[in-house]
Design an enzyme around this catalytic site. Sequence first.
Site, PDB file in Angstrom:
ATOM      1  N   GLY A  14       6.617   1.178   2.602  1.00 51.26           N
ATOM      2  CA  GLY A  14       5.320   0.496   2.522  1.00 51.26           C
ATOM      3  C   GLY A  14       4.113   1.299   2.984  1.00 51.26           C
ATOM      4  N   SER A  15       4.180   2.632   2.905  1.00 47.59           N
ATOM      5  CA  SER A  15       3.004   3.380   3.381  1.00 47.59           C
ATOM      6  C   SER A  15       1.795   3.184   2.460  1.00 47.59           C
ATOM      7  CB  SER A  15       3.316   4.861   3.592  1.00 47.59           C
ATOM      8  OG  SER A  15       3.939   5.396   2.483  1.00 47.59           O
ATOM      9  N   ASN A  16       2.014   3.072   1.168  1.00 51.02           N
ATOM     10  CA  ASN A  16       0.879   2.792   0.272  1.00 51.02           C
ATOM     11  C   ASN A  16       0.299   1.403   0.545  1.00 51.02           C
ATOM     12  OD1 ASN A  16       0.312   4.916  -1.987  1.00 51.02           O
ATOM     13  ND2 ASN A  16       2.535   4.938  -1.710  1.00 51.02           N
ATOM     14  N   MET A  92      10.355  -1.110  -6.663  1.00 54.20           N
ATOM     15  CA  MET A  92      11.358  -0.426  -7.475  1.00 54.20           C
ATOM     16  C   MET A  92      12.101  -1.354  -8.438  1.00 54.20           C
ATOM     17  SD  MET A  92      10.659   2.527  -6.445  1.00 54.20           S
ATOM     18  CE  MET A  92      11.930   3.603  -7.118  1.00 54.20           C
ATOM     19  N   ARG A  93      11.402  -2.338  -8.968  1.00 55.90           N
ATOM     20  CA  ARG A  93      11.985  -3.199 -10.007  1.00 55.90           C
ATOM     21  C   ARG A  93      11.165  -3.040 -11.269  1.00 55.90           C
ATOM     22  NH1 ARG A  93      16.782  -4.714  -9.640  1.00 55.90           N
ATOM     23  NH2 ARG A  93      16.540  -6.566 -10.905  1.00 55.90           N
ATOM     24  N   LEU A  95       9.500  -4.480 -14.373  1.00 54.82           N
ATOM     25  CA  LEU A  95       9.034  -5.830 -14.699  1.00 54.82           C
ATOM     26  C   LEU A  95       9.185  -6.083 -16.199  1.00 54.82           C
ATOM     27  CD1 LEU A  95       5.902  -5.688 -12.396  1.00 54.82           C
ATOM     28  CD2 LEU A  95       7.886  -7.195 -12.077  1.00 54.82           C
ATOM     29  N   ASN A 109      -0.087  -0.011 -10.686  1.00 52.52           N
ATOM     30  CA  ASN A 109       1.069   0.665 -10.106  1.00 52.52           C
ATOM     31  C   ASN A 109       0.677   2.081  -9.725  1.00 52.52           C
ATOM     32  OD1 ASN A 109       3.924   1.114  -9.508  1.00 52.52           O
ATOM     33  ND2 ASN A 109       3.983   2.363 -11.360  1.00 52.52           N
ATOM     34  N   HIS A 111       2.274   5.885  -9.376  1.00 51.00           N
ATOM     35  CA  HIS A 111       3.438   6.635  -9.840  1.00 51.00           C
ATOM     36  C   HIS A 111       3.285   8.096  -9.416  1.00 51.00           C
ATOM     37  CE1 HIS A 111       6.914   7.446 -12.329  1.00 51.00           C
ATOM     38  NE2 HIS A 111       6.272   8.507 -12.794  1.00 51.00           N
ATOM     39  N   GLU A 176      -1.648  10.091  -2.404  1.00 57.01           N
ATOM     40  CA  GLU A 176      -1.386   8.741  -2.927  1.00 57.01           C
ATOM     41  C   GLU A 176      -2.108   7.706  -2.070  1.00 57.01           C
ATOM     42  OE1 GLU A 176       2.643   7.535  -3.769  1.00 57.01           O
ATOM     43  OE2 GLU A 176       3.301   9.606  -3.935  1.00 57.01           O
TER      44      GLU A 176
HETATM   45  C1  GRF Z   1       5.526   6.482  -3.410  1.00 54.24           C
HETATM   46  O1  GRF Z   1       5.703   7.856  -3.485  1.00 54.24           O
HETATM   47  C2  GRF Z   1       5.238   5.911  -4.766  1.00 54.24           C
HETATM   48  O2  GRF Z   1       4.464   6.742  -5.570  1.00 54.24           O
HETATM   49  C3  GRF Z   1       6.610   5.789  -5.339  1.00 54.24           C
HETATM   50  O3  GRF Z   1       7.410   5.351  -4.259  1.00 54.24           O
HETATM   51  C4  GRF Z   1       6.820   5.784  -3.048  1.00 54.24           C
HETATM   52  C5  GRF Z   1       6.600   4.577  -2.199  1.00 54.24           C
HETATM   53  O4  GRF Z   1       6.320   4.882  -0.871  1.00 54.24           O
HETATM   54  N1  GRF Z   1       6.646   4.939  -6.499  1.00 54.24           N
HETATM   55  P1  GRF Z   1       5.826   3.750   0.116  1.00 54.24           P
HETATM   56  O5  GRF Z   1       6.816   2.608   0.073  1.00 54.24           O
HETATM   57  O6  GRF Z   1       4.449   3.339  -0.281  1.00 54.24           O
HETATM   58  O7  GRF Z   1       5.832   4.413   1.474  1.00 54.24           O
END
Ligand code: GRF
Length: 193
Positions: A14-16, A92-93, A95, A109, A111, A176
């Site tokens: 969940g860092s994003n 990671m699903r 849709l 999203n 990526h 990101e």
């Molecule tokens: C990120 O690198 C994102 O681009 C990819 O999965 C990772 C998720 O990281 N789809 P986080 O859960 O946001 O830390």
Amino acid sequence: MPKVRTAVLISGRGSNMVSLVEASKAKDYPADINLVISNKPNAAGLSKAKDLGVMALAIDHTDFSNRREFETALDAVLREAKTELICCAGFMRVLTPWFVSRWEGRLLNIHPSLLPKYKGLNTHQRALEAGDSEHGCTVHYVTAELDGGDTILQHKIDILENDTPETLSSRLLPLELTLFPKALSIVAKTYRT
Ligand code: GRF
């Protein structure tokens, strides 16, 4: 103008999501993160969201017998929360077209590749194997085609001689974390116009 009510879908650390929540706390940021949903009950991001004061819950996809049933439950929770925009951040699903059509234009999203290159998984490995000189990350609209929707923003980095999937991933992550809040801001600003 009220902030645009935004939900974040996660599956892991969940860092994003944290970066989106922190950005959204600024007074002049146009979106508010009201809800975080994980399809995995043990996702580390769930407690991070709660610590930041955001409602966070799991909808475990393994509790449902098919994708449509899972997405029906997800859709109901999102609508109950009066969600306007959705950010998939390490969700990671895949849709289904049914879910995407209900949220098209309101579903973003992130990526880890320079789309349209390297849709799907193992993007860092694939960029290295192809001998690319550049790599990056993309925030895009979600459509029924996996990682195929229009790009909102992209950030490029150079691939260095000794890069591995791990070094690329760790150099890309901070980018990101700034890209997604910028992209959400762009979309949220135009949402009510
Ligand atoms: C990120 O690198 C994102 O681009 C990819 O999965 C990772 C998720 O990281 N789809 P986080 O859960 O946001 O830390």
